[in-house]
Scaffold this motif. Structure first.
Motif, PDB file in Angstrom:
ATOM      1  N   PHE A  88      -4.717  -1.125   2.770  1.00  0.00           N
ATOM      2  CA  PHE A  88      -4.795  -2.429   2.111  1.00  0.00           C
ATOM      3  C   PHE A  88      -6.048  -2.573   1.258  1.00  0.00           C
ATOM      4  O   PHE A  88      -6.361  -3.661   0.787  1.00  0.00           O
ATOM      5  CB  PHE A  88      -4.751  -3.539   3.169  1.00  0.00           C
ATOM      6  CG  PHE A  88      -3.561  -3.422   4.091  1.00  0.00           C
ATOM      7  CD1 PHE A  88      -2.297  -3.757   3.654  1.00  0.00           C
ATOM      8  CD2 PHE A  88      -3.723  -2.942   5.386  1.00  0.00           C
ATOM      9  CE1 PHE A  88      -1.193  -3.635   4.502  1.00  0.00           C
ATOM     10  CE2 PHE A  88      -2.631  -2.819   6.234  1.00  0.00           C
ATOM     11  CZ  PHE A  88      -1.363  -3.159   5.794  1.00  0.00           C
ATOM     12  N   ARG A 293      -7.050  -5.642  -2.273  1.00  0.00           N
ATOM     13  CA  ARG A 293      -6.261  -6.270  -1.221  1.00  0.00           C
ATOM     14  C   ARG A 293      -5.147  -7.160  -1.779  1.00  0.00           C
ATOM     15  O   ARG A 293      -4.255  -7.578  -1.037  1.00  0.00           O
ATOM     16  CB  ARG A 293      -7.175  -7.093  -0.302  1.00  0.00           C
ATOM     17  CG  ARG A 293      -8.109  -6.215   0.548  1.00  0.00           C
ATOM     18  CD  ARG A 293      -9.130  -7.048   1.269  1.00  0.00           C
ATOM     19  NE  ARG A 293     -10.078  -7.657   0.335  1.00  0.00           N
ATOM     20  CZ  ARG A 293     -11.138  -8.372   0.700  1.00  0.00           C
ATOM     21  NH1 ARG A 293     -11.383  -8.563   1.989  1.00  0.00           N
ATOM     22  NH2 ARG A 293     -11.950  -8.884  -0.204  1.00  0.00           N
ATOM     23  N   ASP A 296      -0.317  -4.071  -3.713  1.00  0.00           N
ATOM     24  CA  ASP A 296       0.256  -3.037  -2.852  1.00  0.00           C
ATOM     25  C   ASP A 296       0.798  -1.927  -3.733  1.00  0.00           C
ATOM     26  O   ASP A 296       1.777  -2.119  -4.458  1.00  0.00           O
ATOM     27  CB  ASP A 296       1.365  -3.632  -1.986  1.00  0.00           C
ATOM     28  CG  ASP A 296       1.985  -2.604  -1.036  1.00  0.00           C
ATOM     29  OD1 ASP A 296       1.472  -1.469  -0.975  1.00  0.00           O
ATOM     30  OD2 ASP A 296       2.984  -2.936  -0.368  1.00  0.00           O
ATOM     31  N   ASN A 298       1.621   1.091  -2.449  1.00  0.00           N
ATOM     32  CA  ASN A 298       2.400   1.979  -1.596  1.00  0.00           C
ATOM     33  C   ASN A 298       3.858   1.534  -1.548  1.00  0.00           C
ATOM     34  O   ASN A 298       4.419   1.260  -0.498  1.00  0.00           O
ATOM     35  CB  ASN A 298       1.802   2.001  -0.184  1.00  0.00           C
ATOM     36  CG  ASN A 298       2.385   3.119   0.667  1.00  0.00           C
ATOM     37  OD1 ASN A 298       2.826   4.148   0.145  1.00  0.00           O
ATOM     38  ND2 ASN A 298       2.388   2.927   1.974  1.00  0.00           N
TER      39      ASN A 298
END
Length: 644
Positions: A88, A293, A296, A298
């Motif tokens: 994150f 943070r 995302d 991924n």
């Protein structure tokens, strides 16, 4: 005995390679991103046979210590993340630890590396996930990765690779995108020993844009910058008059990662609003910095798709920044010479396509004159004289042999009985119904009374049954389209030029344009190589306008690259659609009464006056019944009775 077994590492790596390594460009991407994560300031990529035979990436980064070299080729081995929480807060391009293991499973790899603290440079050779040899080599700080015989042990994957030029274009596009994301790094790409792209690495984004596209285009872009508590954006966008036919010229770079985002594309296009022509998209290179943070990465194996937090806040920031930037350059278009008609000054009947009147014979019965519903013939004659005076000083769009405008008699051909199928740029959205609809429902455009214009874009006209909103761009686009389609195009009739037209292309376009020369010649466009990134035209076909030639060729390169098998007739129609769209009135062009009435009358007699060539409506009808329902003058029947 159980049937579930753990796969051996080499087999698991080959499965992972199916997601990570699709083609040579995938290897280039992974190796270059590793070099960037190693804080390199210079990255050289050398390809042989588009990378199928060899890919060599050399950087001057931090290097890899000797004991880490074998570990680098193990599955899920990485120096980027160690704990779940690290997912994150990703600040690197690579993090999964799959790339080198996957590459090593489907090729023969040699890695040489040395750090500042090393006394010597170490190497390791991997073949099919197995270490073949290790040792020392000539000292040099940084890392060199050499990938040979890609997919040598997976022939099915090798079989499905495209041509050398196609595979090379994928690698080139990636290098250009990553260079836009990192203007502080000097990139160099060679193919079979010949340099095909290089950036300066001096942290000047505009210079990188000039290297990727063309210096003239880079100079025309305007800087954009803004920030909020969570986001910072900067980069360049194009004026509304500088557009392309696809979104591939829109680049989003989030925390140094080049990504694709449908949401951000739509925000940008919406921010331009009506200043963009239909089917045209801006050029934009926008870098976004935010807290890791809030994003995302991924999401997909290629890491080109991301999920963003606080999307609404980012959208508002981008929209406001685009508005401020465009306001500075005053993008509201005005009626320029290139938008005005070609006038045959010896003809007393004026072509409605070009905002001129063609006088109709008055009716002999009780029907009102169709020139205008409420004004006498003397007034119409006065309109014609005023319009003629307004246009007399404007030149034609055609060109003489020295590239200067010359006068041309441009008259509309009579509509034929052939069915014209309007074709959008995307064949899946081709509209094949307009002609049938026009036969079912016929509107007498000369019976319409012009009321006015709203937002400089839509015309209002009425008759005894209701009123109509007419899209002025779509209307003239349709008129121009049918004019050109009804003309017999003879590509052998050429306008010879004393000074050739020089057309510049991007490096990636130059890689494919040689394959398109035959298609261009079928349209009468004879391109001759002029330089490393340019072609010239000594002449152009008579059915084109001089100032539209360059734009048409550029658009056709994009079109033919996507659909190389178009027939001559399809090419002719697509090019006519492009030409009719580009030359039609734009939004925010305010027309006077004479021009607006002439445009409405110009729709009369068309094969399909109800749709533009892309299949979109030219006008919307509001009949009396609809109006009464909208104003609740007609109420629906309720269960307890009828209320009126």
């Amino acid at each position: 005995m159980g049937i579930i077994k753990q796969m051996p590492d080499f087999l698991a790596n080959q499965i992972a390679a199916g997601e990570v390594v699709e083609r040579p460009a995938s290897v280039v991407k992974e190796l270059v991103e590793n070099a960037i994560d190693a804080e390199s300031t210079q990255i050289i990529v050398e390809l042989i046979e588009a990378g199928i035979q060899q890919i060599k990436v050399t950087d001057n980064g931090k290097g890899i210590i000797a004991e880490d070299l074998p570990m680098a080729f193990m599955a899920h081995a990485t120096s980027k993340i160690y704990e779940t929480t690290d997912l994150f807060n990703i600040n690197s391009l690579g993090f999964r630890g799959e790339a080198l293991a996957s590459i090593g499973s489907v090729s023969k790899v040699r890695v040489e590396s040395m750090t500042e603290d090393d006394d010597s440079r170490h190497f390791i050779e991997i073949e099919g996930s197995k270490i073949i040899e290790e040792g020392l080599t000539q000292a040099k700080i940084g890392t060199t990765v050499e990938v040979n015989s890609l997919f040598y042990n997976t022939p099915a994957r090798l079989k499905h690779l495209k041509t050398i030029k196609t595979e090379l274009s994928h690698s080139l596009k990636f290098i250009q995108k990553i260079a836009l994301a990192y203007p502080n790094i000097r990139f160099k790409l060679t193919h079979n020993g010949q340099e095909i792209f290089a950036s300066h690495g001096n942290d000047n984004l505009q210079q990188v844009i000039a290297s990727v596209y063309q210096p003239a285009l880079a100079r025309d872009l305007i800087p954009i910058q803004s920030e909020s508590d969570d986001f910072s954006i900067n980069g360049f966008i194009s004026k509304p008059t500088l557009t392309r036919t696809s979104k591939q010229y829109i680049h989003w770079i989030i925390n140094g990662r080049s990504v694709k985002s449908y949401m951000l594309d739509e925000v940008l296009i919406k921010a331009y609003g009506r200043q963009l022509m239909i089917g045209r998209y801006p050029i934009a290179i926008i870098r976004i910095q935010l807290d890791p943070r809030l994003v995302d990465v991924n999401v997909h194996p290629t890491k080109q798709t991301v999920r963003l937090s606080k999307e609404d806040e980012l959208s508002e920031l981008i929209t406001q920044a685009v508005h401020r930037t465009l306001d500075v350059v005053n993008p509201i278009p005005s009626l320029e010479e290139s938008d005005l008609p070609n006038v045959n000054r010896n003809n007393t009947n004026y072509d409605p396509v070009q905002f001129n009147f063609t006088q109709k014979t008055p009716s002999t019965n009780n029907e009102p004159n169709r020139g205008q519903d409420t004004e006498p013939e003397a007034k119409l004659t006065d309109y014609k004289e005023q319009l003629q005076n307004a246009l007399n000083n404007n030149g034609s769009n055609r060109s003489s042999s020295i590239g200067e405008p010359t006068e041309v008699n441009y008259q509309r051909s009579e509509p034929t009985n052939e069915t014209i199928q309007t074709t959008d740029f995307d064949p899946s959205t081709t509209n094949k119904q307009p002609v049938e609809e026009s036969k079912r429902y016929s509107l007498d455009f000369y019976s319409l009374r012009y009321v006015g214009q709203i937002h400089g874009t839509y015309l209002i006209a009425e008759n005894e049954t209701g009123f109509y909103l007419i899209d002025q761009h779509a209307a003239q686009e349709r008129i121009r389209y049918e004019d050109l389609m009804n003309e017999e195009v003879d590509v052998s009739i050429q306008q010879q030029l004393l000074m050739p037209i020089i057309i510049n292309f991007t490096t990636s376009e130059m890689e494919i344009i040689s394959e398109l020369e035959e298609q261009f010649e079928k349209l009468g466009l004879y391109l001759e190589l002029m330089g490393p990134t340019s072609y010239k035209l000594e002449s152009y076909p008579d059915w084109l306008y001089y100032e539209e030639v360059e734009g048409l060729v550029t658009d056709l390169v994009e079109l033919l690259n996507k659909q190389p098998d178009l027939t001559v007739q399809e090419l002719k129609e697509r090019s006519i659609i492009m030409q009719s769209c580009r030359g039609a009135i734009k939004a925010n062009h305010y027309l006077d009464d004479k021009q607006a009435i002439a445009l409405i009358h110009g729709l009369d007699g068309l094969e399909d006056p109800y749709h533009c060539p892309h299949g979109r409506p030219v006008f919307v009808e509001f009949d009396q019944n609809t109006l009464e329902k909208l104003f609740k003058r007609i109420q629906d029947t309720h269960e307890k009775g009828v209320f009126r």
